[in-house]
Design a protein around this motif. Structure first.
Motif, PDB file in Angstrom:
ATOM      1  N   VAL A 219       1.095  -1.053   0.052  1.00 22.75           N
ATOM      2  CA  VAL A 219      -0.024   0.047  -0.144  1.00 22.75           C
ATOM      3  C   VAL A 219       0.831   1.124   0.303  1.00 22.75           C
ATOM      4  O   VAL A 219       1.493   1.584   0.906  1.00 22.75           O
ATOM      5  CB  VAL A 219      -0.885   0.011   1.365  1.00 22.75           C
ATOM      6  CG1 VAL A 219      -1.599   1.283   1.201  1.00 22.75           C
ATOM      7  CG2 VAL A 219      -1.924  -1.047   1.148  1.00 22.75           C
ATOM      8  N   GLY A 220       0.774   1.966  -1.190  1.00 25.12           N
ATOM      9  CA  GLY A 220       1.725   3.007  -1.092  1.00 25.12           C
ATOM     10  C   GLY A 220       1.183   4.305  -0.640  1.00 25.12           C
ATOM     11  O   GLY A 220      -0.026   4.369  -0.905  1.00 25.12           O
ATOM     12  N   ASP A 221       1.919   5.456  -0.538  1.00 29.50           N
ATOM     13  CA  ASP A 221       1.441   6.688   0.068  1.00 29.50           C
ATOM     14  C   ASP A 221       0.423   7.365  -1.134  1.00 29.50           C
ATOM     15  O   ASP A 221       0.945   7.477  -2.120  1.00 29.50           O
ATOM     16  CB  ASP A 221       2.509   7.800   0.154  1.00 29.50           C
ATOM     17  CG  ASP A 221       3.298   7.327   1.451  1.00 29.50           C
ATOM     18  OD1 ASP A 221       2.552   6.566   2.468  1.00 29.50           O
ATOM     19  OD2 ASP A 221       4.436   7.596   1.670  1.00 29.50           O
ATOM     20  N   SER A 243      -7.410  -1.602   4.751  1.00 32.45           N
ATOM     21  CA  SER A 243      -8.116  -0.420   4.822  1.00 32.45           C
ATOM     22  C   SER A 243      -7.280   0.314   5.904  1.00 32.45           C
ATOM     23  O   SER A 243      -7.100   1.458   5.872  1.00 32.45           O
ATOM     24  CB  SER A 243      -9.607  -0.826   5.552  1.00 32.45           C
ATOM     25  OG  SER A 243     -10.253   0.355   5.886  1.00 32.45           O
ATOM     26  N   ALA A 244      -6.996  -0.162   6.905  1.00 31.85           N
ATOM     27  CA  ALA A 244      -6.165   0.204   8.224  1.00 31.85           C
ATOM     28  C   ALA A 244      -4.798   0.768   7.476  1.00 31.85           C
ATOM     29  O   ALA A 244      -4.424   2.112   7.710  1.00 31.85           O
ATOM     30  CB  ALA A 244      -5.622  -0.835   9.097  1.00 31.85           C
ATOM     31  N   ALA A 245      -4.016   0.186   6.426  1.00 28.44           N
ATOM     32  CA  ALA A 245      -2.979   0.685   5.945  1.00 28.44           C
ATOM     33  C   ALA A 245      -3.219   1.710   4.985  1.00 28.44           C
ATOM     34  O   ALA A 245      -2.486   3.003   4.858  1.00 28.44           O
ATOM     35  CB  ALA A 245      -2.188  -0.448   5.272  1.00 28.44           C
ATOM     36  N   ALA A 246      -4.376   1.873   4.392  1.00 28.74           N
ATOM     37  CA  ALA A 246      -4.907   2.882   3.388  1.00 28.74           C
ATOM     38  C   ALA A 246      -4.952   4.211   4.423  1.00 28.74           C
ATOM     39  O   ALA A 246      -4.843   5.340   4.006  1.00 28.74           O
ATOM     40  CB  ALA A 246      -6.061   2.549   2.653  1.00 28.74           C
ATOM     41  N   SER A 250      -3.006   7.917   3.659  1.00 31.90           N
ATOM     42  CA  SER A 250      -3.809   8.626   2.750  1.00 31.90           C
ATOM     43  C   SER A 250      -4.254   8.121   1.502  1.00 31.90           C
ATOM     44  O   SER A 250      -4.244   8.582   0.314  1.00 31.90           O
ATOM     45  CB  SER A 250      -3.166  10.114   2.460  1.00 31.90           C
ATOM     46  OG  SER A 250      -2.938  10.732   3.671  1.00 31.90           O
ATOM     47  N   ALA A 251      -4.185   6.695   1.442  1.00 30.98           N
ATOM     48  CA  ALA A 251      -4.436   5.798   0.109  1.00 30.98           C
ATOM     49  C   ALA A 251      -6.116   5.516   0.027  1.00 30.98           C
ATOM     50  O   ALA A 251      -6.799   5.764   1.054  1.00 30.98           O
ATOM     51  CB  ALA A 251      -3.782   4.571   0.136  1.00 30.98           C
ATOM     52  N   LYS A 252      -6.275   4.901  -1.180  1.00 33.53           N
ATOM     53  CA  LYS A 252      -7.944   4.608  -1.275  1.00 33.53           C
ATOM     54  C   LYS A 252      -8.213   3.165  -1.369  1.00 33.53           C
ATOM     55  O   LYS A 252      -7.193   2.613  -2.099  1.00 33.53           O
ATOM     56  CB  LYS A 252      -8.699   5.338  -2.046  1.00 33.53           C
ATOM     57  CG  LYS A 252     -10.067   4.940  -2.630  1.00 33.53           C
ATOM     58  CD  LYS A 252     -10.446   5.657  -3.939  1.00 33.53           C
ATOM     59  CE  LYS A 252     -11.747   5.043  -4.271  1.00 33.53           C
ATOM     60  NZ  LYS A 252     -12.340   5.735  -5.431  1.00 33.53           N
ATOM     61  N   LEU A 253      -8.933   2.305  -0.715  1.00 29.94           N
ATOM     62  CA  LEU A 253      -9.242   1.057  -0.790  1.00 29.94           C
ATOM     63  C   LEU A 253     -10.488   0.947  -1.826  1.00 29.94           C
ATOM     64  O   LEU A 253     -11.620   1.601  -1.384  1.00 29.94           O
ATOM     65  CB  LEU A 253      -9.592   0.546   0.609  1.00 29.94           C
ATOM     66  CG  LEU A 253      -9.985  -0.988   0.590  1.00 29.94           C
ATOM     67  CD1 LEU A 253      -8.644  -1.932   0.193  1.00 29.94           C
ATOM     68  CD2 LEU A 253     -10.494  -1.555   1.885  1.00 29.94           C
ATOM     69  N   VAL A 254     -10.507  -0.005  -2.814  1.00 27.79           N
ATOM     70  CA  VAL A 254     -11.386  -0.372  -3.767  1.00 27.79           C
ATOM     71  C   VAL A 254     -11.507  -1.862  -3.268  1.00 27.79           C
ATOM     72  O   VAL A 254     -10.576  -2.946  -3.717  1.00 27.79           O
ATOM     73  CB  VAL A 254     -10.968  -0.221  -4.929  1.00 27.79           C
ATOM     74  CG1 VAL A 254     -12.093  -0.719  -5.943  1.00 27.79           C
ATOM     75  CG2 VAL A 254     -10.957   1.290  -5.336  1.00 27.79           C
ATOM     76  N   THR A 255     -12.802  -2.353  -2.826  1.00 28.44           N
ATOM     77  CA  THR A 255     -12.730  -3.716  -2.935  1.00 28.44           C
ATOM     78  C   THR A 255     -13.438  -4.444  -3.833  1.00 28.44           C
ATOM     79  O   THR A 255     -14.243  -3.617  -4.620  1.00 28.44           O
ATOM     80  CB  THR A 255     -13.650  -4.269  -1.524  1.00 28.44           C
ATOM     81  OG1 THR A 255     -15.115  -3.817  -1.616  1.00 28.44           O
ATOM     82  CG2 THR A 255     -13.017  -3.730  -0.292  1.00 28.44           C
ATOM     83  N   PHE A 256     -13.084  -5.710  -4.063  1.00 26.55           N
ATOM     84  CA  PHE A 256     -13.860  -6.374  -5.527  1.00 26.55           C
ATOM     85  C   PHE A 256     -14.578  -7.816  -5.072  1.00 26.55           C
ATOM     86  O   PHE A 256     -14.019  -8.500  -4.344  1.00 26.55           O
ATOM     87  CB  PHE A 256     -12.908  -6.702  -6.383  1.00 26.55           C
ATOM     88  CG  PHE A 256     -13.314  -7.400  -7.728  1.00 26.55           C
ATOM     89  CD1 PHE A 256     -13.905  -6.720  -8.523  1.00 26.55           C
ATOM     90  CD2 PHE A 256     -13.284  -8.778  -7.698  1.00 26.55           C
ATOM     91  CE1 PHE A 256     -14.396  -7.438  -9.500  1.00 26.55           C
ATOM     92  CE2 PHE A 256     -13.659  -9.676  -8.706  1.00 26.55           C
ATOM     93  CZ  PHE A 256     -14.240  -8.890 -10.022  1.00 26.55           C
ATOM     94  N   GLY A 257     -15.754  -7.744  -5.431  1.00 26.38           N
ATOM     95  CA  GLY A 257     -16.539  -8.987  -5.040  1.00 26.38           C
ATOM     96  C   GLY A 257     -17.263  -9.580  -6.325  1.00 26.38           C
ATOM     97  O   GLY A 257     -17.546  -8.747  -7.429  1.00 26.38           O
TER      98      GLY A 257
END
Length: 602
Positions: A219-221, A243-246, A250-257
């Motif tokens: 997870v990058g900045d 999610s916690a690392a993001a 200041s990163a964004k999480l996109v979940t895929f289902g």
């Protein structure tokens, strides 16, 4: 001779022939020897973190958050190549490590097998190491090794038999490093499976910390990171950690289902529950919006060092990679490898009988209630005291038999598909006779868990390469070395518990996930998608069957293969695997270059 490309690299010892070989390979010189001769060549030098301090040089290639400054500090502590053990132990992620001390070179991949190292003698002069076996085959003009290819037709290939598919190209065993100098190459073990001695209470925090570091390393900045979210106890913990690392970066999480047509499939219910706790974007795609299983499997897939078993799902994986890349993600986190390191294979019962006998009967009773194993068959398996060498030798006589149940052996039984020719069985027997007979661990369950993880890592590595071309590359944090080591360090009688699903993950994730998200006791099955895809894309199987190179090489019986491709498999186990084996091997042969040393035709 083609040049280095993509993520390929090569490592050369110090010697007069180094410049000649470097000129043939191309690429940028990232590290040189004290003599000024080239050492590490890379097609993507900007992706390599490297540093030097005094007599030592270090390079990290892959996914690791180390900076050049930190690597310089680590290099300053190197007095000999053995000291690089501490460097690998200090860094999270999944990466190759190259160390140079006083002109001597060390190259290593990962203990999981996700990052592998191959070597070959080039032009009769120096030994060259690389992350690509195919590159070395072209450099040396090597031909295909039919015995090695025959081994790849086993339903499950144990790592001890899974050598490179070209003559004269060797692989460095996972957990070993190769040391290069002007005289040649020698391997040295730097990683061993831990003893399973920690209680659940002691080991769970270490598992959580290792998995957290593995996820955070990717997870990058300010970046966008994607993560599978099925609601299960593999991808869901990864999503919460991402999610916690993001949030910290200041990163964004996109979940895929992925939706499911099967009413018995309960992924959606559990994924929806988890989504409520996860900030970010949640993408749910119906299967009909993506290529189905088996779509495009007849189209040759280039750039793989070996057949890839998940080829039937490649079209869907690449479409998913492109979809996630459109949302800005370059990394697609998954739960691959979670089962291999947090669930125990059935042979753990054999170990309990000897190491924790008081715990055996509750565990055996629960397993028999689920599987209906006959008690007499279980007792027979528990009484088998053969060491690994004897067990492996014994598989030679069983290659063409049906599946065994129960089976408490050192590995899943070695079995060939019904369409494999007698020549294949003979070749496998030769490889068994010549194989190393040392297990990864003296404990069966430890050995098989690590063997299974390494087998999965080989497939994920190929999938990572192919999805990176399409967009967001697949990553498997569970297959990072530190995560595997943390999981294997927990006692067998506590990594499994009668009536409890994945007790190790439950204990590790309690501080991270809401309690209701940890209550799932099921795992989604996708056999319906398998059969739907097979019926829709059977023409792809028939296209692979037409002019089959496996048949031409004498490795498959044409009539038996035709019957296997023309009918739906009667089960979602061995028969399904046999189709995967055929697709992977046939496609790989067709993708080989028609010129040079490794030819697709016999």
């Amino acid at each position: 001779m083609r040049k280095l490309s993509g993520e390929e690299f090569a490592v050369l010892p110090d010697g007069a022939a180094a410049r000649t070989v470097a000129d043939a390979l191309g690429g940028a010189v990232v590290l040189d020897h004290p003599s000024g001769r080239p050492c590490l060549l890379s097609a993507s030098p900007d992706e390599v973190v490297h540093a030097r301090a005094g007599r030592a040089r270090l390079a990290v290639i892959g996914f690791c958050p180390v900076t050049a400054g930190r690597l310089r500090e680590l290099a300053a502590g190197l007095r000999c190549l053995r000291d690089a053990d501490a460097v690998a132990a200090a860094l999270p992620g999944s990466f190759h490590l190259v160390a140079v001390v006083d002109g001597r070179v060390r190259v290593q991949g990962t203990a999981s097998g996700m990052r592998r190292v191959y070597y070959a003698r080039a032009r009769g002069r120096i030994v060259v190491a690389s992350n690509r076996a195919a590159l070395l085959a072209e450099l040396t003009g090597a031909g295909l090794d039919d015995d090695a290819l025959a081994v790849r037709l086993l339903a499950r290939v144990p790592p001890v038999l899974a050598g490179p598919l070209w003559e004269g190209v060797s692989s460095v065993p996972a957990g070993d490093a190769i040391h290069l100098d002007a005289c040649g190459a020698r391997a040295r073990t730097w990683w061993r499976a831990p003893q399973a001695g920690l209680t659940l209470r002691e080991g769970a925090p270490a598992v959580a910390a290792a998995l957290e570091s593995a996820v955070a390393a990717r997870v990058g900045d300010g970046a966008v990171v994607a993560s599978d979210l099925s609601g299960g106890l593999d991808s869901t913990p990864v999503s919460f950690l991402a999610s916690a690392a993001a949030g910290r970066r200041s990163a964004k999480l996109v979940t895929f289902g992925l939706g499911a047509d099967d009413p018995a499939q309960d992924d959606k219910e559990w994924a929806t529950l988890a989504q409520a706790y996860l900030p970010g974007e949640h993408v749910v795609v119906h299967p009909c919006e993506l290529p189905g299983w088996f779509a495009g499997v007849a189209e040759p897939v280039v750039g793989l060092d070996e057949p890839m078993r998940w080829l039937r799902a490649l079209g869907r994986a690449q479409a998913t990679a492109a979809l996630l890349a459109e949302r800005g993600a370059a990394v697609h986190l998954t739960g691959h490898g979670g089962d291999e390191v947090t669930l125990l294979p059935g042979c753990y019962l054999h170990d309990l009988a000897r190491r924790h006998p008081a715990a055996l009967w509750p565990h055996l009773r629960e397993r028999r209630a689920r599987t209906r194993w006959p008690l007499t068959a279980c007792v027979r398996e528990l009484a088998d005291r053969r060491p690994y060498a004897a067990w492996l030798a014994g598989q030679s006589a069983l290659l063409t038999r049906g599946p065994a149940s129960p089976d408490f052996g050192w590995e899943p039984p070695l079995r060939l598909p019904s369409w494999a020719t007698p020549a294949v069985a003979d070749a496998v027997r030769r490889r068994i006779s010549a194989a190393s007979r040392e297990p990864c661990s003296p404990v069966r369950a430890q050995h098989q868990a690590l063997s299974n993880a390494r087998g999965t890592a080989a497939t994920v590595q190929g999938l990572q390469t192919l999805t990176a071309r399409a967009g967001a590359a697949v990553h498997a944090p569970f297959l990072d070395d530190h995560v595997i080591a943390a999981c294997l360090a927990v006692r067998l009688d506590q990594r499994a518990a009668p009536g409890v699903y994945k007790p190790l993950m439950l204990a590790a994730m309690r501080p991270v996930m809401p309690p209701e998200c940890l209550r799932r006791t099921t795992k989604g099955a996708f056999s319906a998608g398998f059969y739907q895809g097979l019926r829709r894309h059977r023409d792809q199987l028939l296209a692979l069957l037409d002019g089959s190179l496996l048949v031409r090489r004498g490795l498959a019986d044409a009539d038996a293969l035709r019957r296997a491709c023309a009918h739906d498999p009667p089960d979602a186990g061995p028969s399904m695997l046999a189709l995967d084996v055929f697709i992977a091997a046939e496609n790989w042969l067709r993708a080989l270059p028609l010129s040079g040393g490794a030819r697709a035709t016999a």
